[in-house]
Design a protein around this motif. Structure first.
Motif, PDB file in Angstrom:
ATOM      1  N   SER A   6       9.030  -4.421 -16.361  1.00 16.08           N
ATOM      2  CA  SER A   6       7.929  -3.489 -16.661  1.00 16.08           C
ATOM      3  C   SER A   6       8.462  -2.139 -17.106  1.00 16.08           C
ATOM      4  CB  SER A   6       7.036  -3.303 -15.431  1.00 16.08           C
ATOM      5  OG  SER A   6       6.429  -4.505 -15.075  1.00 16.08           O
ATOM      6  N   ARG A   7       9.467  -1.654 -16.398  1.00 16.17           N
ATOM      7  CA  ARG A   7      10.063  -0.362 -16.767  1.00 16.17           C
ATOM      8  C   ARG A   7      10.733  -0.448 -18.129  1.00 16.17           C
ATOM      9  NH1 ARG A   7      13.559   2.463 -12.355  1.00 16.17           N
ATOM     10  NH2 ARG A   7      13.525   3.969 -14.038  1.00 16.17           N
ATOM     11  N   GLU A   8      11.434  -1.555 -18.374  1.00 19.87           N
ATOM     12  CA  GLU A   8      12.104  -1.735 -19.664  1.00 19.87           C
ATOM     13  C   GLU A   8      11.072  -1.740 -20.789  1.00 19.87           C
ATOM     14  OE1 GLU A   8      15.452  -4.600 -21.685  1.00 19.87           O
ATOM     15  OE2 GLU A   8      14.142  -5.462 -20.163  1.00 19.87           O
ATOM     16  N   LYS A   9       9.983  -2.448 -20.601  1.00 19.01           N
ATOM     17  CA  LYS A   9       8.915  -2.501 -21.616  1.00 19.01           C
ATOM     18  C   LYS A   9       8.309  -1.122 -21.835  1.00 19.01           C
ATOM     19  CE  LYS A   9       5.193  -4.829 -23.644  1.00 19.01           C
ATOM     20  NZ  LYS A   9       5.115  -3.951 -24.773  1.00 19.01           N
ATOM     21  N   ALA A  10       8.116  -0.376 -20.763  1.00 18.92           N
ATOM     22  CA  ALA A  10       7.564   0.976 -20.872  1.00 18.92           C
ATOM     23  C   ALA A  10       8.502   1.879 -21.672  1.00 18.92           C
ATOM     24  CB  ALA A  10       7.303   1.555 -19.492  1.00 18.92           C
ATOM     25  N   PHE A  11       9.803   1.783 -21.414  1.00 17.85           N
ATOM     26  CA  PHE A  11      10.777   2.593 -22.161  1.00 17.85           C
ATOM     27  C   PHE A  11      10.790   2.192 -23.634  1.00 17.85           C
ATOM     28  CE2 PHE A  11      12.956   3.468 -18.004  1.00 17.85           C
ATOM     29  CZ  PHE A  11      12.813   4.853 -18.057  1.00 17.85           C
ATOM     30  N   GLU A  12      10.725   0.898 -23.908  1.00 22.16           N
ATOM     31  CA  GLU A  12      10.697   0.434 -25.294  1.00 22.16           C
ATOM     32  C   GLU A  12       9.444   0.927 -26.010  1.00 22.16           C
ATOM     33  OE1 GLU A  12      11.047  -3.788 -24.936  1.00 22.16           O
ATOM     34  OE2 GLU A  12      13.211  -3.708 -24.586  1.00 22.16           O
ATOM     35  N   ASP A  13       8.311   0.863 -25.330  1.00 18.63           N
ATOM     36  CA  ASP A  13       7.054   1.342 -25.917  1.00 18.63           C
ATOM     37  C   ASP A  13       7.116   2.844 -26.191  1.00 18.63           C
ATOM     38  OD1 ASP A  13       6.082  -1.236 -25.781  1.00 18.63           O
ATOM     39  OD2 ASP A  13       4.770  -0.862 -24.049  1.00 18.63           O
ATOM     40  N   LYS A  14       7.674   3.600 -25.249  1.00 15.10           N
ATOM     41  CA  LYS A  14       7.795   5.051 -25.435  1.00 15.10           C
ATOM     42  C   LYS A  14       8.735   5.368 -26.593  1.00 15.10           C
ATOM     43  CE  LYS A  14       8.861   9.456 -23.211  1.00 15.10           C
ATOM     44  NZ  LYS A  14       8.706  10.095 -24.473  1.00 15.10           N
ATOM     45  N   PHE A  15       9.843   4.641 -26.671  1.00 15.13           N
ATOM     46  CA  PHE A  15      10.785   4.852 -27.767  1.00 15.13           C
ATOM     47  C   PHE A  15      10.112   4.591 -29.112  1.00 15.13           C
ATOM     48  CE2 PHE A  15      13.944   3.367 -30.810  1.00 15.13           C
ATOM     49  CZ  PHE A  15      14.846   4.410 -30.785  1.00 15.13           C
ATOM     50  N   ALA A  16       9.379   3.496 -29.219  1.00 16.76           N
ATOM     51  CA  ALA A  16       8.676   3.158 -30.463  1.00 16.76           C
ATOM     52  C   ALA A  16       7.635   4.220 -30.800  1.00 16.76           C
ATOM     53  CB  ALA A  16       8.025   1.783 -30.346  1.00 16.76           C
ATOM     54  N   HIS A  17       6.906   4.680 -29.796  1.00 15.14           N
ATOM     55  CA  HIS A  17       5.893   5.717 -30.014  1.00 15.14           C
ATOM     56  C   HIS A  17       6.545   7.018 -30.484  1.00 15.14           C
ATOM     57  CE1 HIS A  17       2.253   8.040 -29.440  1.00 15.14           C
ATOM     58  NE2 HIS A  17       2.923   8.880 -28.673  1.00 15.14           N
ATOM     59  N   ASP A  18       7.626   7.429 -29.822  1.00  9.84           N
ATOM     60  CA  ASP A  18       8.329   8.658 -30.208  1.00  9.84           C
ATOM     61  C   ASP A  18       8.909   8.555 -31.611  1.00  9.84           C
ATOM     62  OD1 ASP A  18       7.664   9.676 -27.737  1.00  9.84           O
ATOM     63  OD2 ASP A  18       9.694   9.486 -26.898  1.00  9.84           O
ATOM     64  N   ALA A  19       9.465   7.387 -31.956  1.00  5.45           N
ATOM     65  CA  ALA A  19      10.020   7.186 -33.292  1.00  5.45           C
ATOM     66  C   ALA A  19       8.917   7.279 -34.348  1.00  5.45           C
ATOM     67  CB  ALA A  19      10.731   5.843 -33.380  1.00  5.45           C
ATOM     68  N   ASP A  20       7.756   6.719 -34.049  1.00  2.00           N
ATOM     69  CA  ASP A  20       6.626   6.792 -34.975  1.00  2.00           C
ATOM     70  C   ASP A  20       6.168   8.239 -35.166  1.00  2.00           C
ATOM     71  OD1 ASP A  20       4.369   5.663 -36.557  1.00  2.00           O
ATOM     72  OD2 ASP A  20       3.174   6.457 -34.888  1.00  2.00           O
ATOM     73  N   LEU A  21       6.067   8.979 -34.073  1.00  2.83           N
ATOM     74  CA  LEU A  21       5.668  10.391 -34.172  1.00  2.83           C
ATOM     75  C   LEU A  21       6.681  11.196 -34.987  1.00  2.83           C
ATOM     76  CD1 LEU A  21       4.317  11.252 -30.596  1.00  2.83           C
ATOM     77  CD2 LEU A  21       3.004  10.977 -32.706  1.00  2.83           C
ATOM     78  N   MET A  22       7.974  10.939 -34.783  1.00  2.00           N
ATOM     79  CA  MET A  22       9.001  11.678 -35.523  1.00  2.00           C
ATOM     80  C   MET A  22       8.956  11.327 -37.004  1.00  2.00           C
ATOM     81  SD  MET A  22      11.182  13.990 -35.600  1.00  2.00           S
ATOM     82  CE  MET A  22      11.586  14.364 -33.930  1.00  2.00           C
ATOM     83  N   PHE A  23       8.738  10.056 -37.323  1.00  2.00           N
ATOM     84  CA  PHE A  23       8.620   9.654 -38.725  1.00  2.00           C
ATOM     85  C   PHE A  23       7.437  10.363 -39.385  1.00  2.00           C
ATOM     86  CE2 PHE A  23       6.840   6.991 -42.066  1.00  2.00           C
ATOM     87  CZ  PHE A  23       7.946   6.816 -42.889  1.00  2.00           C
TER      88      PHE A  23
END
Length: 107
Positions: A6-23
């Protein structure tokens, strides 16, 4: 699913969200910068929109800002204007601050 999964999935989701915002912020920064620069070079109307789009597209060539700086510097020279690489980078940073604010407000 374990707690670790669950924690790993949450970190992956946050990383994807942050990458999208930065793009999105980088694309917005380049559009804002392109619009400003088009005005500095005396463009108006559809020329401004087209030029801003070309600045956004230039950033997709390689990692970092070097591709944008090269494009802008060449365009400025064609229009008998001049800006140093450092001044272009500073202006990009000022537009990044504005772009991040706009993107975060939309999220």
């Amino acid at each position: 699913m374990t707690t670790f999964d669950s924690r790993e999935k949450a970190f992956e989701d946050k990383f994807a969200h942050d990458a999208d915002l930065m793009f999105r912020a980088r694309a917005r920064r380049n559009r804002l910068f392109g619009e400003w620069l088009a005005g500095e070079m005396g463009m108006s109307g559809d020329e401004v929109k087209d030029y801003a789009g070309s600045v956004v597209a230039a950033d997709l060539e390689e990692e970092g800002d070097d591709d944008v700086i090269r494009k802008v510097k060449a365009d400025l020279e064609k229009s008998a204007k001049s800006m140093s690489d450092e001044d272009i980078a500073k202006k990009l940073q000022s537009f990044m601050d504005e772009a991040k604010s706009q993107v975060m407000a939309e999220s």
